[in-house]
Design a protein around this motif. Structure first.
Motif, short mmCIF file in Angstrom:
data_model
loop_
_atom_site.label_atom_id
_atom_site.label_comp_id
_atom_site.label_asym_id
_atom_site.label_seq_id
_atom_site.Cartn_x
_atom_site.Cartn_y
_atom_site.Cartn_z
N PHE A 18 42.29 18.62 93.69
CA PHE A 18 41.66 17.30 93.69
C PHE A 18 41.73 16.69 95.09
CE2 PHE A 18 46.12 16.96 92.85
CZ PHE A 18 46.52 15.96 93.70
N ASN A 19 40.95 15.62 95.27
CA ASN A 19 40.89 14.89 96.54
C ASN A 19 41.22 13.44 96.23
OD1 ASN A 19 40.25 14.51 99.31
ND2 ASN A 19 38.13 13.97 98.83
N ASP A 20 42.41 12.98 96.66
CA ASP A 20 42.93 11.69 96.20
C ASP A 20 43.04 10.67 97.33
OD1 ASP A 20 44.06 10.29 93.83
OD2 ASP A 20 45.86 10.14 95.06
N MET A 21 42.76 9.42 97.00
CA MET A 21 42.98 8.32 97.93
C MET A 21 43.71 7.20 97.20
SD MET A 21 40.32 5.61 99.68
CE MET A 21 39.24 6.78 100.48
N TYR A 22 44.87 6.82 97.71
CA TYR A 22 45.57 5.70 97.07
C TYR A 22 46.72 5.26 97.97
CZ TYR A 22 46.01 2.69 93.01
OH TYR A 22 45.99 1.61 92.17
N PHE A 23 47.81 4.82 97.35
CA PHE A 23 48.94 4.24 98.09
C PHE A 23 50.24 4.96 97.70
CE2 PHE A 23 45.85 0.85 96.98
CZ PHE A 23 45.28 0.71 98.23
N PHE A 24 51.29 4.76 98.52
CA PHE A 24 52.59 5.42 98.31
C PHE A 24 52.37 6.93 98.14
CE2 PHE A 24 53.04 1.04 96.80
CZ PHE A 24 54.16 0.62 97.50
N MET A 25 51.63 7.50 99.08
CA MET A 25 51.16 8.87 98.91
C MET A 25 52.27 9.92 99.02
SD MET A 25 48.16 8.31 97.93
CE MET A 25 47.48 9.96 97.80
N ASP A 26 53.40 9.58 99.63
CA ASP A 26 54.50 10.55 99.62
C ASP A 26 55.08 10.67 98.21
OD1 ASP A 26 55.33 7.90 99.99
OD2 ASP A 26 57.02 8.43 101.28
N HIS A 27 55.03 9.59 97.43
CA HIS A 27 55.48 9.66 96.04
C HIS A 27 54.46 10.43 95.19
CE1 HIS A 27 57.93 6.39 97.62
NE2 HIS A 27 58.74 6.55 96.60
N VAL A 28 53.20 10.28 95.51
CA VAL A 28 52.16 11.08 94.85
C VAL A 28 52.37 12.56 95.18
CG1 VAL A 28 49.67 11.55 94.76
CG2 VAL A 28 50.49 9.19 94.81
N ALA A 29 52.67 12.84 96.44
CA ALA A 29 52.90 14.23 96.86
C ALA A 29 54.06 14.86 96.09
CB ALA A 29 53.19 14.28 98.37
N LYS A 30 55.09 14.08 95.81
CA LYS A 30 56.23 14.59 95.02
C LYS A 30 55.75 15.03 93.63
CE LYS A 30 60.89 13.18 93.49
NZ LYS A 30 60.80 13.10 92.03
N ALA A 31 54.91 14.21 93.02
CA ALA A 31 54.38 14.55 91.69
C ALA A 31 53.52 15.82 91.75
CB ALA A 31 53.56 13.39 91.13
N VAL A 32 52.68 15.91 92.78
CA VAL A 32 51.79 17.06 92.93
C VAL A 32 52.61 18.33 93.16
CG1 VAL A 32 49.90 18.07 94.29
CG2 VAL A 32 49.93 15.61 93.81
N ASP A 33 53.62 18.23 94.00
CA ASP A 33 54.50 19.36 94.27
C ASP A 33 55.12 19.86 92.97
OD1 ASP A 33 56.17 21.24 95.35
OD2 ASP A 33 57.51 19.82 96.34
N GLU A 34 55.67 18.95 92.18
CA GLU A 34 56.33 19.34 90.92
C GLU A 34 55.34 19.93 89.92
OE1 GLU A 34 58.32 15.85 89.52
OE2 GLU A 34 59.66 15.76 91.25
N SER A 35 54.10 19.44 89.94
CA SER A 35 53.10 19.90 88.97
C SER A 35 52.61 21.30 89.25
CB SER A 35 51.91 18.95 88.96
OG SER A 35 51.08 19.16 90.10
N GLY A 36 52.67 21.72 90.53
CA GLY A 36 52.14 23.01 90.93
C GLY A 36 50.68 22.99 91.30
N MET A 37 50.05 21.81 91.30
CA MET A 37 48.63 21.70 91.62
C MET A 37 48.38 21.74 93.13
SD MET A 37 47.11 18.88 88.96
CE MET A 37 45.41 19.27 89.43
N ARG A 38 47.10 21.78 93.47
CA ARG A 38 46.67 21.76 94.86
C ARG A 38 45.93 20.44 95.08
NH1 ARG A 38 46.29 26.19 97.69
NH2 ARG A 38 46.08 27.55 95.87
N GLY A 39 46.18 19.76 96.21
CA GLY A 39 45.51 18.48 96.41
C GLY A 39 45.41 18.07 97.86
N VAL A 40 44.39 17.25 98.14
CA VAL A 40 44.24 16.61 99.45
C VAL A 40 44.52 15.13 99.25
CG1 VAL A 40 42.70 16.14 101.38
CG2 VAL A 40 42.51 18.31 100.14
N LEU A 41 45.49 14.60 99.96
CA LEU A 41 45.95 13.23 99.76
C LEU A 41 45.58 12.37 100.96
CD1 LEU A 41 49.58 13.97 98.46
CD2 LEU A 41 47.43 13.99 97.18
N SER A 42 45.17 11.14 100.69
CA SER A 42 44.93 10.22 101.80
C SER A 42 45.39 8.82 101.42
CB SER A 42 43.45 10.20 102.19
OG SER A 42 42.62 9.92 101.08
N HIS A 43 46.02 8.17 102.38
CA HIS A 43 46.41 6.76 102.20
C HIS A 43 45.16 5.91 102.37
CE1 HIS A 43 48.30 2.89 102.82
NE2 HIS A 43 47.71 2.78 104.00
#
Length: 432
Positions: A117-142
């Motif tokens: 997925f391609n995500d844009m939101y806030f507190f993206m290091d916390h989002v990254a923690k969730a993505v890491d644990e889930s095993g998914m692939r993602g592009v994150l942007s603040h």
């Protein structure tokens, strides 16, 4: 590192053609696809009899943590929705809430066959923690917003650089970080130009909202004398590294600008319909040779993250809008959700198709179901019949994230309770 193998046998495979095949995965990569694959030492064997194997779906425009706002503000125009409901709720966000919302979103996406997925939101290091644990692939942007305020602008760049330093290429390379200027109407020209300059220098991608509503276009004409894509072209912002979400209200000239600059478009039909924003000219964009993929947007304006559902809506909306039933056939929509999605985030060399040498990102759909019977046209059934609940098994980066409809990387009951509590707590604060 010890080699790990997964053998998927007896699959109906959607690749360059629809065929029966077996697939051998070694670590994170597809190493063999064959009708008579004989491999007896696999660490795990998945019998895909009665399953349709597709590339992991790619959702090119999300706001994951907005799962906490599902059902919060329905049936109202975008301006009211944003100003009176969403932005006040977002003022109460914190890292813990964003982690809970993102983990819930990851669970929902995995269960409906999305691996990236391609995500844009806030507190993206916390989002990254969730993505890491889930095993998914993602592009994150603040999500960067300055409204022309220099102090805000400096803070937005500071936060973006922090997220890049902390999260880019993390989670075994599954997480990338992009620049996320929110839109031309919330970001100053200075911010947009600096984003483009920094992204070009560092090789990061850019994720932005453009031309979602008629009001945005008329405001742009009034304040800048140009339509949004014309303005972005004039300041040198457009380019192949830019993914622009929505692109609903486009002139013929803007379609040419999008195509010639190789700017990627993320089409979000459910969100555009629900907010009555309009119908993007997807068939025109594709006919002109522009790259268009599919996104769900956030769950506050969708209200789910099911790309299978979004594929059907994408096709039907173009057909009824053009009064041409031949527009956007199933295969073209399928490509929008897979290889076009991969191209929209710069990962077409790694994902988006099932072929030797690419990352092992795929979903297995159960075809022995009522709505997939009689099973005679796999592409048609995938786009027009299948729903997220038909997804049986999901693999990302060579790791099994769900098998036999059971999530393996996320505790489903736990994340439902955690997200429910976070949403209630956040909205209680908003009410105060």
């Amino acid at each position: 590192m010890e080699t790990k193998n997964i053998l998927i046998k007896n699959a109906t495979l959607i690749a360059d053609e629809i065929k029966k095949s077996s697939i051998l995965i070694e670590n994170d990569e597809i190493v063999e696809i064959s009708n008579d694959l004989k491999f007896n030492d696999a660490d795990e064997v998945i019998d895909a009899s009665g399953k349709l194997v597709i590339p992991g779906l790619v959702n090119t425009h999300t706001h994951l943590s907005m799962t906490l706002m599902r059902g919060l503000a329905d049936d109202m125009p975008l301006d009211t929705w944003l100003n009176d409901h969403i932005w006040p709720a977002e003022a109460e966000l914190n890292g813990d809430y964003c982690y809970a919302g993102a983990l819930l979103a990851c669970a929902e996406m995995i269960k409906s066959g999305t691996t990236c997925f391609n995500d844009m939101y806030f507190f993206m290091d916390h989002v990254a923690k969730a993505v890491d644990e889930s095993g998914m692939r993602g592009v994150l942007s603040h999500g960067m917003i300055d409204f022309g305020d220099e102090t805000k602008r400096k803070n937005e760049f500071k936060e973006t650089r922090r997220i890049i330093d902390k999260c880019h290429n993390s989670a075994d390379g599954r997480i990338k970080v992009a620049y996320g200027p929110h839109s031309p109407y919330t970001c100053s020209q200075e911010l947009l130009e600096e984003v483009k300059k920094e992204a070009n220098k560092s090789g990061h991608r850019i994720h932005i909202h453009v031309s979602e509503t008629q009001k945005e276009v008329s405001d742009s004409l009034e304040s800048k004398g140009k339509r949004p894509f014309e303005y972005l072209s004039e300041i040198g912002f457009l380019g192949e590294e830019v993914t622009a979400a929505h692109a609903v209200w486009l002139s013929e000239d803007e379609i040419s600008l999008i195509k010639n600059s190789q700017t990627k478009i993320s089409h979000n039909p459910s969100s555009n319909m629900k907010l009555a924003s309009g119908i993007a000219p997807v068939s025109k964009l594709l006919a002109e040779g522009a790259s268009v993929s599919i996104g769900t947007d956030g769950t506050a304006s969708n209200n789910n993250l099911d790309i299978l559902e979004e594929m059907k809506i994408t096709s039907l909306l173009q057909k009824v809008n053009t009064l041409d039933p031949s527009v956007l056939p199933a295969k073209e929509v399928y490509e929008m959700a897979t290889i076009n999605g991969a191209a929209a985030i710069g990962l077409e060399a790694d994902i988006g198709t099932i072929e030797v040498g690419k990352k092992a990102d795929m979903a297995l759909l159960d075809i022995k179901t009522i709505r997939m019977t009689p099973f005679r046209n796999p592409m048609s059934h995938l786009v027009y019949s299948a729903q997220g609940g038909d997804v049986d098994t999901v693999i990302c980066n060579g790791e099994v994230l769900m098998e036999n409809k059971k999530l393996l990387t996320i505790d489903e009951a736990m994340v439902i309770e955690m997200a429910q509590n976070a949403a209630e707590e956040m909205l209680t604060k908003k009410a105060d």
